[in-house]
Design a protein around this motif. Structure first.
Motif, PDB file in Angstrom:
ATOM      1  N   ARG A  94     -29.139  -8.398 -44.447  1.00  0.00           N
ATOM      2  CA  ARG A  94     -28.371  -9.395 -43.708  1.00  0.00           C
ATOM      3  C   ARG A  94     -28.411 -10.749 -44.398  1.00  0.00           C
ATOM      4  NH1 ARG A  94     -30.680 -10.437 -39.255  1.00  0.00           N
ATOM      5  NH2 ARG A  94     -32.236  -8.784 -38.996  1.00  0.00           N
ATOM      6  N   HIS A  95     -29.579 -11.147 -44.887  1.00  0.00           N
ATOM      7  CA  HIS A  95     -29.676 -12.418 -45.594  1.00  0.00           C
ATOM      8  C   HIS A  95     -28.892 -12.389 -46.908  1.00  0.00           C
ATOM      9  CE1 HIS A  95     -32.346 -13.652 -42.566  1.00  0.00           C
ATOM     10  NE2 HIS A  95     -33.497 -13.276 -43.093  1.00  0.00           N
ATOM     11  N   SER A  96     -28.952 -11.282 -47.623  1.00  0.00           N
ATOM     12  CA  SER A  96     -28.240 -11.201 -48.906  1.00  0.00           C
ATOM     13  C   SER A  96     -26.728 -11.183 -48.699  1.00  0.00           C
ATOM     14  CB  SER A  96     -28.691  -9.970 -49.689  1.00  0.00           C
ATOM     15  OG  SER A  96     -28.409  -8.774 -48.988  1.00  0.00           O
ATOM     16  N   GLN A  97     -26.277 -10.533 -47.602  1.00  0.00           N
ATOM     17  CA  GLN A  97     -24.844 -10.551 -47.305  1.00  0.00           C
ATOM     18  C   GLN A  97     -24.389 -11.972 -46.941  1.00  0.00           C
ATOM     19  OE1 GLN A  97     -22.494  -7.488 -47.115  1.00  0.00           O
ATOM     20  NE2 GLN A  97     -24.075  -7.399 -48.682  1.00  0.00           N
ATOM     21  N   LYS A  98     -25.213 -12.667 -46.191  1.00  0.00           N
ATOM     22  CA  LYS A  98     -24.893 -14.065 -45.844  1.00  0.00           C
ATOM     23  C   LYS A  98     -24.746 -14.895 -47.111  1.00  0.00           C
ATOM     24  CE  LYS A  98     -26.701 -17.966 -43.133  1.00  0.00           C
ATOM     25  NZ  LYS A  98     -27.805 -18.407 -42.214  1.00  0.00           N
ATOM     26  N   ARG A  99     -25.639 -14.687 -48.063  1.00  0.00           N
ATOM     27  CA  ARG A  99     -25.590 -15.406 -49.333  1.00  0.00           C
ATOM     28  C   ARG A  99     -24.309 -15.070 -50.097  1.00  0.00           C
ATOM     29  NH1 ARG A  99     -30.478 -15.661 -53.776  1.00  0.00           N
ATOM     30  NH2 ARG A  99     -29.306 -16.710 -55.444  1.00  0.00           N
ATOM     31  N   LEU A 100     -23.972 -13.792 -50.138  1.00  0.00           N
ATOM     32  CA  LEU A 100     -22.779 -13.344 -50.861  1.00  0.00           C
ATOM     33  C   LEU A 100     -21.513 -13.980 -50.289  1.00  0.00           C
ATOM     34  CD1 LEU A 100     -21.438 -11.263 -52.896  1.00  0.00           C
ATOM     35  CD2 LEU A 100     -21.308  -9.723 -50.909  1.00  0.00           C
ATOM     36  N   PHE A 101     -21.333 -13.885 -48.980  1.00  0.00           N
ATOM     37  CA  PHE A 101     -20.104 -14.395 -48.369  1.00  0.00           C
ATOM     38  C   PHE A 101     -20.020 -15.922 -48.464  1.00  0.00           C
ATOM     39  CE2 PHE A 101     -20.614 -10.350 -45.799  1.00  0.00           C
ATOM     40  CZ  PHE A 101     -19.681  -9.658 -46.546  1.00  0.00           C
TER      41      PHE A 101
ATOM     42  N   ASN B  63     -33.992   7.038 -42.983  1.00  0.00           N
ATOM     43  CA  ASN B  63     -32.723   6.513 -42.509  1.00  0.00           C
ATOM     44  C   ASN B  63     -32.726   4.994 -42.445  1.00  0.00           C
ATOM     45  OD1 ASN B  63     -31.334   9.013 -42.007  1.00  0.00           O
ATOM     46  ND2 ASN B  63     -32.673   9.304 -40.241  1.00  0.00           N
ATOM     47  N   PHE B  64     -31.531   4.426 -42.495  1.00  0.00           N
ATOM     48  CA  PHE B  64     -31.361   3.003 -42.230  1.00  0.00           C
ATOM     49  C   PHE B  64     -31.120   2.774 -40.738  1.00  0.00           C
ATOM     50  CE2 PHE B  64     -30.162   3.473 -46.690  1.00  0.00           C
ATOM     51  CZ  PHE B  64     -30.901   2.463 -47.272  1.00  0.00           C
ATOM     52  N   VAL B  65     -30.428   3.731 -40.096  1.00  0.00           N
ATOM     53  CA  VAL B  65     -30.188   3.705 -38.656  1.00  0.00           C
ATOM     54  C   VAL B  65     -30.599   5.055 -38.097  1.00  0.00           C
ATOM     55  CG1 VAL B  65     -28.457   3.513 -36.833  1.00  0.00           C
ATOM     56  CG2 VAL B  65     -28.269   2.076 -38.875  1.00  0.00           C
ATOM     57  N   GLN B  66     -31.332   5.045 -37.003  1.00  0.00           N
ATOM     58  CA  GLN B  66     -31.774   6.300 -36.405  1.00  0.00           C
ATOM     59  C   GLN B  66     -31.741   6.162 -34.891  1.00  0.00           C
ATOM     60  OE1 GLN B  66     -34.829   8.532 -38.544  1.00  0.00           O
ATOM     61  NE2 GLN B  66     -35.993   8.698 -36.638  1.00  0.00           N
ATOM     62  N   ASP B  67     -31.142   7.147 -34.231  1.00  0.00           N
ATOM     63  CA  ASP B  67     -31.005   7.123 -32.774  1.00  0.00           C
ATOM     64  C   ASP B  67     -30.305   5.849 -32.302  1.00  0.00           C
ATOM     65  OD1 ASP B  67     -32.384   9.564 -32.620  1.00  0.00           O
ATOM     66  OD2 ASP B  67     -34.323   8.549 -32.562  1.00  0.00           O
TER      67      ASP B  67
ATOM     68  N   PHE C 287     -33.595   1.396 -38.302  1.00  0.00           N
ATOM     69  CA  PHE C 287     -34.851   2.090 -38.531  1.00  0.00           C
ATOM     70  C   PHE C 287     -35.651   1.459 -39.664  1.00  0.00           C
ATOM     71  CE2 PHE C 287     -37.267   5.753 -40.369  1.00  0.00           C
ATOM     72  CZ  PHE C 287     -38.092   5.985 -39.273  1.00  0.00           C
ATOM     73  N   PHE C 288     -34.962   1.074 -40.728  1.00  0.00           N
ATOM     74  CA  PHE C 288     -35.610   0.482 -41.905  1.00  0.00           C
ATOM     75  C   PHE C 288     -35.508  -1.028 -41.742  1.00  0.00           C
ATOM     76  CE2 PHE C 288     -36.211   2.079 -46.530  1.00  0.00           C
ATOM     77  CZ  PHE C 288     -37.353   1.327 -46.660  1.00  0.00           C
ATOM     78  N   GLU C 289     -36.346  -1.600 -40.853  1.00  0.00           N
ATOM     79  CA  GLU C 289     -36.169  -2.977 -40.413  1.00  0.00           C
ATOM     80  C   GLU C 289     -36.291  -3.986 -41.555  1.00  0.00           C
ATOM     81  OE1 GLU C 289     -37.760  -6.125 -37.019  1.00  0.00           O
ATOM     82  OE2 GLU C 289     -38.871  -4.292 -37.419  1.00  0.00           O
ATOM     83  N   SER C 290     -37.276  -3.821 -42.421  1.00  0.00           N
ATOM     84  CA  SER C 290     -37.463  -4.793 -43.499  1.00  0.00           C
ATOM     85  C   SER C 290     -36.240  -4.832 -44.412  1.00  0.00           C
ATOM     86  CB  SER C 290     -38.719  -4.460 -44.307  1.00  0.00           C
ATOM     87  OG  SER C 290     -38.626  -3.175 -44.903  1.00  0.00           O
ATOM     88  N   TYR C 291     -35.654  -3.655 -44.692  1.00  0.00           N
ATOM     89  CA  TYR C 291     -34.442  -3.617 -45.507  1.00  0.00           C
ATOM     90  C   TYR C 291     -33.285  -4.277 -44.778  1.00  0.00           C
ATOM     91  CZ  TYR C 291     -35.580  -0.791 -49.628  1.00  0.00           C
ATOM     92  OH  TYR C 291     -36.049  -0.357 -50.840  1.00  0.00           O
ATOM     93  N   ASP C 292     -33.178  -4.040 -43.472  1.00  0.00           N
ATOM     94  CA  ASP C 292     -32.078  -4.611 -42.709  1.00  0.00           C
ATOM     95  C   ASP C 292     -32.121  -6.132 -42.743  1.00  0.00           C
ATOM     96  OD1 ASP C 292     -29.842  -4.080 -40.652  1.00  0.00           O
ATOM     97  OD2 ASP C 292     -31.133  -5.517 -39.615  1.00  0.00           O
TER      98      ASP C 292
END
Length: 443
Positions: free
Chosen positions: A218-225, A201-205, A209-214
């Motif tokens: 976030r950095h790639s979205q910042k770059r995109l916007f 999962n990317f989010v769990q409870d 959950f997948f911290e390195s991906y998160d």
């Protein structure tokens, strides 16, 4: 000393296991072997050993060579836990040990015209657990055929042409069709196979959950916007502008929640996935310059979910702007053409049987459209790394292994690949919007 221990185990005890657990090798004995760790096969999370084994048949004087690759986890327990290696690698072992054999049995029993032996390299050993001769850690050990001597090799680094793309689409269609056929036939095998997949999962409870991906998302979205802010002309279409603004408002700070939405499952369209299906995780065979076959490897992100996750990943990762314009629908049609043919042959149903209606072209496309943003998000995350310089890649690898929260990691992720990478990821998201794949954001 620790490396010597591992090498001794691989060249001795592991080889004995390989010989004894493969029926066609039980009349052979090992007479010699060489073990290497090719730098070209080194990965983020796995160590790959090249193992060439000379064997001789006991019953008469006949010798041959086994050319093998051995894949094991890298890192200490902390690294494996934080990088989710303790989920990724067991899931890959499960794929080779349970899922692929079950699908091959289905193909054989149905006599479908599917060459399931061409899905992936032959696997000689796939186990997880404690191997005291190798280390004191929990390990996964995968031994497979080295197919490089058979002519299989990596394809182009990033952009694939129509022939490469079609081969990939049709191969993964065969794999997906097995889940659909099992469901249509009412087999309980599918449920049993799915139950063995550890959820990734990317989010769990309620927590990431997948911290390195998160972090990378976030950095790639910042770059995109940031790039869209500097180039507002890219958002001249009102619907595209609305989609991008809504994406930013809803998910820029919590991209893992959007990715988790893409993992939604259902009782009609969900399949057992490769999970990381792109050019990096396949090998092509060529006749001259023309690709004629493709093998799937690296099932570490194996999941159960929408086939859109596999399709959208390689289509957005490995198609440039021109290919998306000219080949997009052709690749989708090739996928569905092979998918529907395989479902028919695996089930023995006629094309007009009502049980196949959910899998006709229109219904499949409607389903895929709700989850194709998955591949677009992955491309925004990964494409800059694929376009990065060797020095930039070295920096990314360093921070990934040592400190994903370092300011230097954010900096390199915002810059890697330069302006060309910025243009490409922006165009990916524009295409995603204009194709209707982001319309769910307006709901």
């Amino acid at each position: 000393m620790e490396e010597e221990r591992k090498r001794f185990y691989l060249q001795n005890e592991l080889l004995r296991k390989v010989i004894t657990c493969n029926e066609d090798l039980q009349d052979f004995e090992v007479i010699g072997c060489t073990l290497e760790t090719p730098k070209s096969l080194d990965g983020f999370m796995a160590t790959m050993y090249s193992l060439e084994v000379a064997v001789c048949r006991k019953s008469h004087d006949e010798s041959t060579y086994l050319k093998l690759l051995v894949k094991v986890m890298k890192g200490d327990d902390k690294f494996r836990r934080e990088s989710l290696g303790l989920i990724l690698f067991p899931n890959e072992i499960n794929t080779y040990k349970n899922i692929v054999p079950a699908f091959k049995t289905l193909v054989a029993n149905s006599k479908a015209r599917i060459d399931s032996d061409s899905w992936c390299p032959r696997v000689y050993f796939a186990e997880q657990g404690n191997f005291p001769g190798y280390s004191d850690q929990f390990e996964t050990i995968l031994v497979m055929q080295n197919v490089l001597p058979l002519g299989f090799t990596s394809g182009p680094r990033l952009n694939l042409d129509k022939t490469h793309l079609t081969l990939m689409a049709r191969k993964i269609a065969q794999f997906h069709a097995c889940s659909y056929a099992m469901r249509i036939l009412g087999s309980d095998v599918l449920d049993q196979l799915v139950a063995k997949i550890i959820p990734l999962n990317f989010v769990q409870d309620g927590k990431v959950f997948f911290e390195s991906y998160d972090v990378v998302f976030r950095h790639s979205q910042k770059r995109l916007f940031k790039y869209f802010d500097v180039n507002p002309n890219l958002l001249s279409d009102a619907n595209v502008r609305t989609d991008i603004e809504t994406l930013r408002e809803k998910y820029s700070s919590i991209p893992s929640q959007l990715m988790q939405r893409c993992l939604t499952t259902d009782d009609v369209y969900s399949v057992i996935l490769h999970g990381d299906y792109n050019r990096n995780n396949v090998l092509f065979k060529y006749d001259g310059a023309i690709p004629t076959d493709v093998l799937m490897i690296d099932f570490q992100e194996n999941r159960y979910g929408s086939p859109a996750l596999d399709l959208s990943f390689f289509m957005y990762m490995n198609m440039d702007d021109n290919s998306r314009e000219t080949l997009w629908n052709q690749v989708l049609f090739s996928y569905h053409d092979e998918l529907f043919r395989c479902i028919q042959e695996l089930t023995g149903l006629s094309a007009d049987d009502s049980r196949l209606k959910p899998y006709d072209y229109e219904n499949i496309l409607n389903h895929l459209s709700r989850y194709f943003i998955y591949g677009a998000m992955i491309a925004v995350k990964f494409v800059p790394t694929m376009m990065a310089s060797p020095d930039e890649i070295n920096q990314i690898v360093h921070y990934f292994h040592n400190d994903i929260h370092a300011a230097g990691f954010e900096k390199i992720l915002l810059e890697a690949g330069g302006e060309h990478a910025n243009q490409r990821i922006a165009n990916v998201m524009v295409h995603c919007s204009m194709s209707g794949y982001m319309s769910f954001l307006r709901d």
